[in-house]
Design an enzyme around this catalytic site. Structure first.
Site: not given
Length: 805
Positions: A9, A82, A84, A86, A299, A301, A345
């Site tokens: 990203e 990432d 997740d 998104e 990470y 989040r 995670h």
């Protein structure tokens, strides 16, 4: 161009990963999402299984073109956003845009940006998780349906530019409901009775009255307090029961995103948005000199407390090395995550045992070091032995009365040697947090032994209303109710403020008149959407979609059928606030006709019902019923052009403006006194010259009070800040720390060389050397619990000394 293309990203992440992979790989950044639903229309086909129409974002056209060009030369494409929902959606959108290439696509996942983790991920690539993509699409489409269907209705009924959101509206309702609780709160008087007692040996100790005749006592007034005090002064005091035991306190788990946000707000005053930005930088990698660029944390989040066994083992080795075997529990601590947590995670933790805060200090900014130290300490503490306390509770009998005292002495610090858990135990969420209670000194006592009464004191108190929400407590409330996700909290908070639905007062959220109005309209017409339980259930359904237990189209259809019914009713029944005229008992002071309450850009105001023949208006008082009776036009004349000055109301309150506007743009700050009369705050010209342009300085009055600036504004924008006499601690800066005010009016202290130097602190600096570590200055801290004190900001230095109140 190499035949192995990697897409992440952000450029920072790309730079870090590129160093790990070597010359066989080309690493490029998508700069976040490359596609989204169009802004100009709904972009969702409700009749065809909610098929979305995605468009490349205007600012990503060039990026996508570059990625397409690179993909045509690639043999394999590794998608590495990432780990997740998104990130998975970004991968899917990238694949959709680049699918004309003959290259083979891979999905690579890593929880930390370290060489070991990245190389391992590339050796074990996978496919895009379509369940995660479906969950993200479902969330995006639900948010689009709510936002794009309710917002136009609010534009029509209230004013343009407003918005509603699935999670945003619930958060607003929570803030408004709390404010109404505060306004409706009626304080109740109560009295506390404390006896000062002595035994054969010192010291004198205090015992609090808790029961009378076997029932919990409540003392509502002074007369009752006097009765109890008189009875106690005649009573004989005897030690009835002593309960001594060891109490253990277990460490908290490593940070989740929401807990990190709350902790950083309470300890450092970091807004949620700032915490996430700093954490992102620590995750994506920092240049550590000879070590190269390394991701310092996993990470950021996550809602999982899971930690890899490798990390647990190195944490245990670190504990033994730095604290000894006594601080190491027999078995590793394994923490249970809440229901629905993403167990793929890990919790937020450091990536390496070889990078303690003191080793990386010189490579980080002061704020980065604060957050990294907090993450490091909490992770290490989470694997340490429990803290142990010797607690003693003593019951004292005095006739019909029972009094109690308790004390606690730390026997073994355990994890508290590393980390203090800043839980909120005071209603006002003191920034100082809540450390272990200071041990009460209780003399040696025996059951059945008499005690001597030294004196009895009575203290009047009143019950307090619930506190307003801060960023930290709002995040906690949303998390506990399962509303939204930690990754969205910063956006939610920013939207509420940007839409003028809430303001901040001393760091706490206060709903505006507009905020109350929107919340009430949403509750009345879209009760499900702003219902906490319903919103939490929707979050659970998104989790079920991700787990493959629920079809995303079925979930959307169930939601949309109910939503469309509510929308149709709202379109027909929602009051037209724009055009509504509410009768009042007041008469127009100019023509005598009844005044009506109307809604304007800045809230409700009073207007003559004889409009347009009579155009008189006046402002509502804070209670919304009466008005300050002052005319729009004043007797004051404009000193710049000679025309009359008129009272106007802007976004930040009343002000005086020249009636010749726009030819003359002179304005003055005003207040309305208790008699309803307008008072102006004059500008004062000083003899002191501006250091930048040489013009005179003037004292002006702004939204947050008095300030000194250059009279040559806007050509010269110099503002004189109050100096503290303390030099900026940043190396090579040479500036002085000055007092400043934030956009919300809160005082902070920063370097006068800003923007070249961005050093800031919230505490007032005092020009006094630290007697322990030699730091050039100390800071003044204020706590409701411990009062004022001088402290050292240097990490590892514990110097603290109280100041007189």
């Amino acid at each position: 161009m190499s035949k192995l293309l990697v897409i992440v990203e952000s450029p920072a992440k790309a730079k870090t990963i590129n160093k790990f992979l070597g010359k066989d790989y080309t690493v490029k950044a998508s700069m976040g999402h490359i596609r989204d639903l169009p802004k100009s229309k709904l972009g969702v086909n409700e009749e065809n299984s909610f098929e979305p129409t995605y468009k490349v974002l205007p600012d990503k056209v060039k990026v996508v073109a570059e990625l397409k060009k690179a993909s045509m030369k690639a043999k394999e494409i590794f998608l590495a956003p990432d780990p997740d929902r998104e990130g998975e959606a970004i991968c899917w959108h990238l694949k959709e845009e680049l699918k004309r290439t003959k290259a083979k696509f891979h999905r690579v996942l890593f929880n930390e940006i370290t060489k070991r983790a990245v190389l391992e991920a590339f050796q074990n690539p996978s496919d895009i998780d379509t369940n995660k993509v479906d969950a993200q699409q479902a969330r995006r489409i639900v948010d689009r349906l709510v936002g794009y269907k309710i917002s136009p209705l609010l534009w029509e009924k209230v004013r343009r530019g407003l918005s509603a959101g699935r999670v945003q509206s619930v958060a607003l309702r929570i803030i408004c409901d709390r404010e109404r609780e505060i306004k409706a709160f009626v304080p109740e008087e109560y009295w506390t009775i404390i006896a000062h007692l002595a035994s054969d040996k010192p010291p004198v100790f205090k015992a609090r009255l808790i029961e009378e005749k076997g029932e919990k006592i409540k003392i509502p007034n002074e007369s009752e307090a006097k009765r109890v005090v008189a009875a106690l002064e005649k009573a004989d005091f005897i030690v009835e029961k002593i309960d001594a035991k060891e109490k253990k306190k277990s460490p908290p788990p490593p940070f989740l995103t929401s807990k990190l946000q709350q902790d950083a707000y309470r300890k450092f005053g970091f807004p949620v948005k700032k915490t996430m930005r700093i954490a992102q930088d620590l995750y994506e990698g920092k240049d550590l000199g000879d070590l190269g660029t390394v991701g310092l944390i996993t990470y950021m989040r996550t809602d999982s407390t899971r930690v890899s066994m490798d990390a647990i083992h190195w944490a245990r080795r670190c504990i033994v090395k730095n604290f000894g075997n006594d601080y190491l529990p027999e078995k590793p601590r394994i923490y249970k995550s809440r229901k629905g947590a993403q167990e793929a995670h890990e919790a937020i933790r450091p990536t390496s045992c070889d990078l303690p805060p003191e080793k990386v200090r010189k490579y980080l900014t002061s704020d980065e070091l604060k957050l990294y130290t907090q993450i490091w300490n909490r992770f290490i503490a989470s694997q340490m032995e429990s803290a142990a306390f010797d607690t003693t509770t003593v019951d004292v009998r005095a006739g019909d009365f029972l009094l109690r005292t308790s004390g606690s002495v730390m026997k073994f610090p355990g994890w508290l040697a590393v980390y203090r858990d800043f839980e909120e135990k005071e209603a006002d969420e003191s920034r100082e947090g809540s450390e272990e209670k200071e041990a009460l000194q209780i003399p040696p006592l025996e059951e059945g032994k008499p005690l001597k009464l030294e004196r009895v004191e009575s203290q009047q108190d009143f019950t307090q209303p619930p506190p307003r929400f801060s960023e930290g407590t709002l995040v906690k409330e949303l998390e506990e109710n399962g509303i939204g996700r930690p990754s969205t909290y910063a956006t939610i908070i920013a939207t509420l403020q940007n839409r003028d639905y809430v303001n901040k007062d001393k760091g706490k959220f206060v709903p505006t008149e507009l905020g109350f109005l929107i919340a009430d309209l949403m509750v009345e017409h879209f009760g499900d959407i702003v219902d906490i339980g319903y919103t939490a259930r929707l979050e659970e359904e998104l989790d079920e979609i991700e787990e493959g237990k629920l079809n995303w189209i079925d979930a959307l259809k169930e939601f949309n059928d109910k939503f469309n019914d509510d929308l149709k009713r709202a379109e027909a029944e929602m009051k037209d606030v724009k055009r509504e005229e509410i009768p009042t008992e007041l008469n127009c002071p100019e023509c005598g006709k009844p005044m009506v309450k109307k809604w304007g850009r800045y809230g409700y105001f009073l207007a003559c019902s004889g409009y347009p023949d009579c155009k008189h208006t006046q402002e509502l008082a804070e209670n919304g019923e009466e008005a300050h009776e002052f005319a729009d036009e004043t007797e004051e004349t404009c000193e710049k052009c000679g025309n009359r000055m008129v009272v106007k109301k802007g976004r930040f309150g009343r002000f005086l403006a020249c009636s010749a506007y726009p030819a003359c743009k002179n304005t003055k700050k005003i207040i309305v006194n208790h008699e309803g009369k307008v008072e102006t705050k004059e500008e004062k010209t000083l003899d002191e010259k501006c250091p930048k342009c040489g013009k005179n300085l003037i004292v002006k009055h702004g939204r947050f009070g008095e300030f000194t600036t250059c009279s040559n504004y806007p050509k010269c924008k110099y503002i004189k800040h109050k100096e503290t006499g303390v030099k900026c601690p940043e190396k090579g800066c040479g500036g002085m720390i000055v007092e400043k005010k934030s956009r919300r009016g809160r005082i902070f202290y920063g370097c006068g060389h800003y923007p070249k130097c961005k050093f800031v602190i919230w505490q007032k600096p005092i020009k006094e050397k630290c007697p322990e570590c030699g730091a050039e200055f100390l800071v003044e801290k204020v706590s409701k619990k411990s009062g004022r004190s001088l402290q050292c900001l240097t990490d590892g230095c514990s110097f603290k000394t109280p100041l007189p109140s």
